[in-house]
Design a protein around this motif. Structure first.
Motif, PDB file in Angstrom:
ATOM      1  N   ARG A 147       0.819  -1.218   0.000  1.00  0.00           N
ATOM      2  CA  ARG A 147       0.000   0.000   0.000  1.00  0.00           C
ATOM      3  C   ARG A 147       0.852   1.268   0.000  1.00  0.00           C
ATOM      4  N   PHE A 148       2.162   1.123   0.219  1.00  0.00           N
ATOM      5  CA  PHE A 148       3.036   2.283   0.364  1.00  0.00           C
ATOM      6  C   PHE A 148       4.077   2.289  -0.754  1.00  0.00           C
ATOM      7  N   PRO A 149       3.891   3.130  -1.764  1.00  0.00           N
ATOM      8  CA  PRO A 149       4.880   3.188  -2.850  1.00  0.00           C
ATOM      9  C   PRO A 149       6.216   3.745  -2.357  1.00  0.00           C
ATOM     10  N   GLU A 150       7.246   3.474  -3.126  1.00  0.00           N
ATOM     11  CA  GLU A 150       8.572   4.021  -2.809  1.00  0.00           C
ATOM     12  C   GLU A 150       8.469   5.539  -2.694  1.00  0.00           C
ATOM     13  N   PRO A 151       8.883   6.133  -1.561  1.00  0.00           N
ATOM     14  CA  PRO A 151       8.718   7.582  -1.386  1.00  0.00           C
ATOM     15  C   PRO A 151       9.630   8.380  -2.298  1.00  0.00           C
ATOM     16  N   ASP A 152       9.126   9.524  -2.726  1.00  0.00           N
ATOM     17  CA  ASP A 152       9.901  10.473  -3.538  1.00  0.00           C
ATOM     18  C   ASP A 152       9.807  11.820  -2.835  1.00  0.00           C
ATOM     19  N   ARG A 153      10.749  12.076  -1.935  1.00  0.00           N
ATOM     20  CA  ARG A 153      10.661  13.258  -1.084  1.00  0.00           C
ATOM     21  C   ARG A 153      11.611  14.345  -1.560  1.00  0.00           C
ATOM     22  N   ALA A 154      11.035  15.463  -1.936  1.00  0.00           N
ATOM     23  CA  ALA A 154      11.845  16.612  -2.349  1.00  0.00           C
ATOM     24  C   ALA A 154      12.402  17.314  -1.119  1.00  0.00           C
ATOM     25  N   ALA A 155      13.648  17.757  -1.202  1.00  0.00           N
ATOM     26  CA  ALA A 155      14.292  18.408  -0.052  1.00  0.00           C
ATOM     27  C   ALA A 155      14.149  19.928  -0.092  1.00  0.00           C
TER      28      ALA A 155
ATOM     29  N   GLY B   8      16.628  12.974   4.670  1.00  0.00           N
ATOM     30  CA  GLY B   8      16.664  11.987   3.592  1.00  0.00           C
ATOM     31  C   GLY B   8      17.300  10.685   4.027  1.00  0.00           C
ATOM     32  N   ARG B   9      18.390  10.778   4.803  1.00  0.00           N
ATOM     33  CA  ARG B   9      19.061   9.550   5.261  1.00  0.00           C
ATOM     34  C   ARG B   9      18.169   8.738   6.179  1.00  0.00           C
ATOM     35  N   LEU B  10      17.518   9.410   7.138  1.00  0.00           N
ATOM     36  CA  LEU B  10      16.629   8.692   8.059  1.00  0.00           C
ATOM     37  C   LEU B  10      15.413   8.134   7.328  1.00  0.00           C
TER      38      LEU B  10
END
Length: 372
Positions: free
Chosen positions: A184-192, A341-343
């Motif tokens: 249910r949880f796609p690979e996250p794509d988090r902008a910094a 991002g690392r965490l």
């Protein structure tokens, strides 16, 4: 295998998430599952709090309500016994509840494997917070169920130690933390590049300490973060009033109860996920969802949390006795996109490598059942 899942849940909340996700995992693995529980549960929707039976029990004097819980064993046993005779299960798997003995009786009569999942020491919990009156009866019932079980599944090692101290056989206890359906949880794509968003999801109680976060947001004008609070609970009215009184109601978004299917999308918009406080023996479901969503997590530094999270590796853990520690961790994460991002990546990787997955929990249970 044919699994009879026995429970006494009436409300649709975190415990129902656990129940339904584990059942779904059993079924994905090809096992046949028959669920036997209160009719009010089957008719309820997510967010319901127990229906008429739950409301009536809350209105009754405590001792009378506890006697009613004991009396419930008679119709519950009859339903279980009929189900056992027609379904002929290989395993009775039960989510433990206080004063609930029907599953142990049915398992003994049909000589069926009997596994019990324990999420909290309910007699202790209700004695401390719920005004438990029939304490001797409750504790005797707990010990009877735990000793009758072929295997007892505790969600943390801390809880497992409590169960042993209360009389559960140590050699029958397996530690099985809660999990998540990673599909249910796609690979996250988090902008910094954007200003990070704080978030909390779950049933909101006063002891969670979100009032302190709101205070810190108002006090620290150099860090203009927004906060998303998703869920219901008794603390919400005070939190709304506090945000308004401090003049930051435009920065605190209360989204209310979120449908289960919408949780991944909600968490995808939260960068720093908060578990400000936790019961000492719990395995908080929200932690595993935070991890699967790739949030940077701030949580209390205490034994049950350290069973899952490691400070500086996949979360920032803070001293629960230090009122300012939570905000210091938030400030640090807000100022350091690389750390976030690392965490984030490490938390998601931990879910997959351990793995903290309902499918894995189901497989572990089946493996023990086939060896029994």
């Amino acid at each position: 295998m044919k699994i009879l899942y026995s429970h006494r849940i009436q409300s649709r909340d975190g415990q129902s998430v656990h129940l339904e996700d584990l059942i779904a995992a059993f079924r994905r693995a090809g096992h046949e599952v028959l669920v036997v529980g209160p009719g009010a549960y089957a008719a309820s929707r997510f967010g319901d709090s127990g229906g008429a039976a739950g409301a009536l029990r809350r209105l009754l004097p405590a001792a009378i309500g506890e006697l009613a819980e004991l009396a419930y064993n008679l119709p519950a046993f009859w339903r279980l016994w009929r189900a056992v005779r027609t379904f002929r299960p290989d395993l009775i798997y039960e989510r433990y509840n206080l004063f609930f003995l029907a599953g142990a009786w049915a398992a003994r009569l049909c000589r069926c494997r009997y596994f019990v999942e324990v999420n909290s020491p309910l007699a202790d919990e209700r004695a401390q917070h719920g005004g438990l009156r029939l304490q001797a009866v409750a504790r005797a019932g707990e010990r009877a169920v735990w000793r009758a079980a072929d295997r007892v599944f505790a969600v943390t090692r801390v809880l497992g130690d409590i169960l042993v101290a209360e009389g559960a056989p140590a050699d029958r206890i397996t530690i099985t933390p809660n999990g998540v359906d990673i599909g249910r949880f796609p690979e996250p794509d988090r902008a910094a590049a954007h200003t990070p968003v704080l978030g909390f999801i779950g049933f909101v109680r006063p002891w969670h300490g979100l009032d302190l976060i709101i205070d810190d947001m108002a006090r620290d004008s150099t860090l203009p973060l927004d906060l998303v609070i998703a869920g219901t609970g008794p603390a919400l009215p005070d939190l709304r009033a506090r945000a308004a009184a401090l003049g930051i109601e435009n920065r605190v978004r209360f989204v209310g109860l979120v449908d289960r299917e919408a949780v991944p999308a909600l968490l995808a918009g939260i960068d720093i996920a908060l578990q400000p406080a936790s019961v000492a023996y719990a395995s908080p479901l929200k932690l595993f969802e935070y991890m699967a969503a790739g949030c940077a997590i701030v949580a209390p530094d205490q034994p049950n949390i350290r069973e899952v999270l490691t400070h500086e590796r996949n979360a920032l853990l803070v001293d629960p006795g230090d009122r300012a520690a939570l905000w210091r961790a938030v400030r640090r994460l807000a100022a350091d996109p690389a750390l976030r991002g690392r965490l984030s990546r490490a938390a998601r990787a931990e879910v997959l490598s351990h793995p903290y997955l309902w499918d894995e929990n189901a497989a572990r249970i089946i493996a023990l059942a086939t060896r029994s």
